[in-house]
Write an enzyme that holds these catalytic residues in place. Structure first.
Site, PDB file in Angstrom:
ATOM      1  CB  SER A 204      20.178 -30.465 -20.880  1.00  0.00           C
ATOM      2  OG  SER A 204      20.676 -31.330 -21.909  1.00  0.00           O
TER       3      SER A 204
ATOM      4  N   GLY B  30      22.316 -30.906 -28.659  1.00  0.00           N
ATOM      5  CA  GLY B  30      21.148 -31.057 -29.527  1.00  0.00           C
ATOM      6  C   GLY B  30      19.868 -30.691 -28.810  1.00  0.00           C
TER       7      GLY B  30
ATOM      8  CG  ASP C 141      16.638 -39.196 -18.410  1.00  0.00           C
ATOM      9  OD1 ASP C 141      17.790 -38.797 -18.723  1.00  0.00           O
ATOM     10  OD2 ASP C 141      16.376 -40.396 -18.213  1.00  0.00           O
TER      11      ASP C 141
ATOM     12  N   GLY D  72      21.906 -37.409 -31.957  1.00  0.00           N
ATOM     13  CA  GLY D  72      21.675 -38.739 -31.367  1.00  0.00           C
ATOM     14  C   GLY D  72      21.242 -39.771 -32.397  1.00  0.00           C
TER      15      GLY D  72
END
Ligand SMILES: O=P(O)(O)OP(=O)(O)OP(=O)(O)OC[C@H]1O[C@@H](n2cnc3c(O)ncnc32)[C@H](O)[C@@H]1O
Ligand SMILES: [Mg+2]
Length: 200
Positions: free
Chosen positions: A9, A13, A70, A156
């Site tokens: 990743s 965050g 994901d 996000g």
């Protein structure tokens, strides 16, 4: 399972949250960026396909066990959008401010009772680059989209995600509480159980 895992990743965050959660589970990992692994193209049409693409890319470039996440926010009033495309909803990948603004705009005429949504997370683990039996865990976290952002924690869409069980947004939760109840926390605990069972 003691081997070091490459975490596929580039989302700061997520990495913060995995860092906090994996230590408790005795899982040791290294970020793919520290090993020079470039982001994979997320061309999948499902969360699991994209998580597999990311994990396989990292495993192939390092020869190590790899884990990828994901995830996204799935909004009922938008037919499940932004979902798979949450990171690039407003066009620019990872522009959280623009993504949140677009979500607020898309729901501006949607009453509170119809703003239900969920965070979804799929985590994939590959033992090695040619692993044909990936370990896969997924989880959802039910909530609804607020009409104005609130809170400064997380990342996000957290400022817009209302958590009914706690009466606040996920950005208002203390990080350790989010890491106990979130879609990512639930999926990682499931994955850890599967890893233990598989003695992977
Ligand atoms: O693919 P990687 O490199 O892991 O990083 P990414 O940011 O591109 O991650 P995704 O493709 O999985 O897209 C996930 C998007 O969904 C949102 N998201 C996922 N989990 C979230 C969480 O716990 N809180 C808030 N937003 C979240 C966030 O906007 C992410 O950009
Ligand atoms: Mg991504």
């Amino acid at each position: 399972m003691s081997r070091k895992i490459v975490l596929a990743s580039g989302n700061a965050g997520k990495l913060r949250e995995f860092n906090a959660m994996m230590a408790d589970l005795g899982l040791e990992f290294v970020r793919q960026s520290e090993l020079g692994v470039q982001d994979a193209e997320e061309t999948g049409l499902t969360f699991v396909e994209n998580a597999l693409l990311k994990a396989r890319n990292a495993a192939q470039h390092t020869g190590m066990p790899a884990m990828a996440d994901d995830s996204g926010i799935v909004v009922d009033a938008l037919g499940g959008a932004p979902g798979l495309y949450s990171a690039r909803y407003a066009g620019e990948h990872g522009d959280d401010a623009a993504n949140n603004a677009k979500l607020l705009e898309a729901l501006k005429d949607t009453p509170e009772a119809q703003r239900s949504a969920r965070f979804y997370c799929c985590i994939v683990y590959l033992r090695h680059p040619h692993d044909q039996l990936p370990i896969i865990a997924e989880a959802s976290w039910e909530g609804r989209v607020l009409s104005a952002p609130s809170g400064a924690n997380g990342f996000g869409y957290d400022p817009l995600f209302y958590v009914p069980t706690h009466g606040c947004s996920s950005a208002e939760l203390p990080p350790e509480e989010k890491n106990r109840i979130s879609h990512r926390a639930q999926a990682l605990r499931k994955l850890h159980t599967l890893l233990e069972q598989a003695k992977a």
